[in-house]
Design a protein around this motif. Structure first.
Motif, PDB file in Angstrom:
ATOM      1  N   ASN A  39       1.286  -1.678  -0.038  1.00  0.00           N
ATOM      2  CA  ASN A  39      -0.574  -0.086   0.345  1.00  0.00           C
ATOM      3  C   ASN A  39       0.597   1.170   0.070  1.00  0.00           C
ATOM      4  N   ALA A  60      -6.805   6.101  -8.267  1.00  0.00           N
ATOM      5  CA  ALA A  60      -7.317   4.502  -8.006  1.00  0.00           C
ATOM      6  C   ALA A  60      -7.505   3.478  -9.050  1.00  0.00           C
ATOM      7  N   GLN A  61      -8.388   3.582  -9.906  1.00  0.00           N
ATOM      8  CA  GLN A  61      -8.216   3.399 -11.130  1.00  0.00           C
ATOM      9  C   GLN A  61      -7.647   2.729 -12.241  1.00  0.00           C
ATOM     10  N   PHE A  84      -4.314   3.088 -10.610  1.00  0.00           N
ATOM     11  CA  PHE A  84      -3.216   2.105 -10.649  1.00  0.00           C
ATOM     12  C   PHE A  84      -4.149   0.178 -10.076  1.00  0.00           C
ATOM     13  N   LYS A  85      -5.281   0.407  -9.528  1.00  0.00           N
ATOM     14  CA  LYS A  85      -5.683  -0.734 -10.563  1.00  0.00           C
ATOM     15  C   LYS A  85      -5.150  -1.452 -11.492  1.00  0.00           C
ATOM     16  N   GLU A  86      -5.734  -0.495 -12.364  1.00  0.00           N
ATOM     17  CA  GLU A  86      -5.193  -1.122 -13.762  1.00  0.00           C
ATOM     18  C   GLU A  86      -3.793  -1.854 -13.878  1.00  0.00           C
ATOM     19  N   GLY A 105      -2.494  -2.885 -11.553  1.00  0.00           N
ATOM     20  CA  GLY A 105      -2.526  -3.998 -10.896  1.00  0.00           C
ATOM     21  C   GLY A 105      -1.932  -3.683  -9.817  1.00  0.00           C
ATOM     22  N   GLU A 106      -1.645  -2.492  -9.140  1.00  0.00           N
ATOM     23  CA  GLU A 106      -0.908  -1.897  -7.895  1.00  0.00           C
ATOM     24  C   GLU A 106      -2.130  -1.532  -6.921  1.00  0.00           C
ATOM     25  N   GLN A 107      -1.937  -2.342  -5.892  1.00  0.00           N
ATOM     26  CA  GLN A 107      -2.943  -1.752  -4.867  1.00  0.00           C
ATOM     27  C   GLN A 107      -2.201   0.296  -4.121  1.00  0.00           C
ATOM     28  N   VAL A 108      -2.938   0.793  -3.489  1.00  0.00           N
ATOM     29  CA  VAL A 108      -2.250   1.692  -3.248  1.00  0.00           C
ATOM     30  C   VAL A 108      -3.384   2.398  -2.143  1.00  0.00           C
ATOM     31  N   GLU A 109      -3.490   3.602  -1.307  1.00  0.00           N
ATOM     32  CA  GLU A 109      -3.956   3.985  -0.485  1.00  0.00           C
ATOM     33  C   GLU A 109      -3.438   5.441  -0.690  1.00  0.00           C
TER      34      GLU A 109
END
Length: 212
Positions: A111, A123-124, A126-128, A130-134
């Protein structure tokens, strides 16, 4: 006589470029229009009323029908996801959204923190990847976040890159190119279709290089 068409305009650079575009399209906007501190400006000879707002608020005004049409950056359109029609790319205020941070940054496994005015869009993205971020939402001076340890990276608008450079930051990735768009309230498009289509046609001519 046709009804008054209400236009929501963002303050700042986009406003200046949009006003120039309207004048090129043949709309008679008074000289004092540029320097007015009023938030609502009536141009009776053109049957137009302008509402001056913060860029992020323009799609909200158009969606709720207090403005028939508006000028909004594609960044705001993606972030806000408002129920409006996007009818014309005005091709003004060109820039792009980018990921940036301090030189030598290495991705963390758990995170990492990202600061932005566009938390949903970022957020979208980074999700694309493949990375989960805060996500940390900020409303201004985004470049400050990595410098004070608030965030590992930022997602922000880049025009010349000068602000990043002056603050010792570097670009890592480009997310999406941005220009300003003409947006329309769906109900207004049914009720005032002739007026709106006429404005779109006149502005299209200027955007395509044929002045009115």
């Amino acid at each position: 006589m046709s009804e008054v068409l209400t236009v929501a305009m963002p303050k700042g650079r986009i406003f200046e470029e949009a006003v120039e575009l309207l004048r090129k399209a043949g709309y008679r906007l008074p000289e004092e229009f540029d320097d007015s501190r009023k938030l609502i400006i009536d141009v009776e000879e053109e049957n137009l009323r302008f509402i001056l707002a913060k860029p992020m608020d323009v799609p909200t005004y158009v969606e709720h029908g207090v403005a028939d049409i508006g000028v909004a950056g594609k960044d705001v359109m993606i972030e806000e996801e408002r129920d409006v029609y996007e009818v014309l790319d005005l091709k003004i205020s060109e820039c792009y959204l980018a990921v940036a941070g301090l030189p030598g940054y290495e991705k963390k496994d758990i995170n990492p923190k990202v600061a932005s005015k566009y938390p949903n869009l970022a957020a979208q993205y980074f999700k694309e990847q493949g990375e989960q971020v805060e996500m940390i939402k900020l409303n201004g001076s985004i470049e400050l976040a990595p410098l004070i340890g608030l965030a590992d990276r930022i997602v922000d608008i880049v025009s010349t890159g000068r602000t990043l450079k002056e603050n010792g930051l570097v670009e890592f990735e480009t997310i999406v190119p941005i220009t300003s768009r003409l947006i329309v309230n769906p109900v207004s498009y049914r009720m005032k279709d002739e007026q709106i289509d006429r404005m779109v046609e006149r502005l299209s001519g200027v955007v395509d290089g044929v002045e009115a």
